[in-house]
Design an enzyme around this catalytic site. Structure first.
Site: not given
Ligand code: IDP
Ligand code: MG
Length: 139
Positions: A11, A51, A114, A117, A128
């Site tokens: 990310k 998302y 965080n 993913h 995805e």
């Protein structure tokens, strides 16, 4: 039977902090093979599509802004039991709750930023991965 592929993104927080190499090293040392990889950036609209399952959640708008705030690295990974083993490697969503030695414990800065993913099911790994890679790019 569990599948052998999962999808991940490094990310924007982890890319911006210069942690691409360290995270990929952990992924490879844990036995995953990278079978597709792309350094790219999501628009706010594309982040919203990725998302979409979270669109009713209070953090959705912030999440889409954050995920489009800088480049990411998208990868399809291969390993036996890939989805579950990768979720164990990355740790809990909130780094404060992530186990020692997990990628999020080491590199995440908040529950939102965080670091990585990881797909949560074989079906979502397929969906995805296809969001970022065409058939011709998949090995
Ligand atoms: P996961 O990434 O561990 O599967 P999800 O619940 O699917 O966690 O949430 C997707 C992403 O949304 C998280 O990785 C994180 O970036 C963000 N997120 C989840 N919960 C919160 C929250 O309570 N506040 C802010 N961001 C959140
Ligand atoms: Mg999730």
């Amino acid at each position: 039977m569990a599948g052998n592929k999962t999808f991940t993104m490094i990310k924007p927080d982890a890319v911006g902090a210069g942690n691409i190499g360290a995270i990929i090293k952990m992924i490879e040392e844990a036995g995953f093979s990278i079978i597709s990889m792309k350094y790219t950036r999501l628009s706010g609209e594309r982040a919203g599509q990725f998302y979409a399952v979270h669109r009713e959640r209070p953090f959705y708008e912030d999440l889409c802004s954050y995920m489009s705030s800088g480049p990411i690295v998208a990868m399809i990974l291969e390993k036996d039991n890939a989805v579950e083993d990768f979720r164990n490697l990355i740790g809990a969503t909130n780094p404060a709750e992530a186990a020692e030695g997990t990628i999020r414990k080491l590199f995440a800065t908040s529950i939102e930023a965080n670091a990585v993913h990881g797909s949560d099911s074989d079906d979502n790994a397929q969906i995805e991965g296809s969001f970022f890679f065409s058939e011709i790019e998949k090995f």
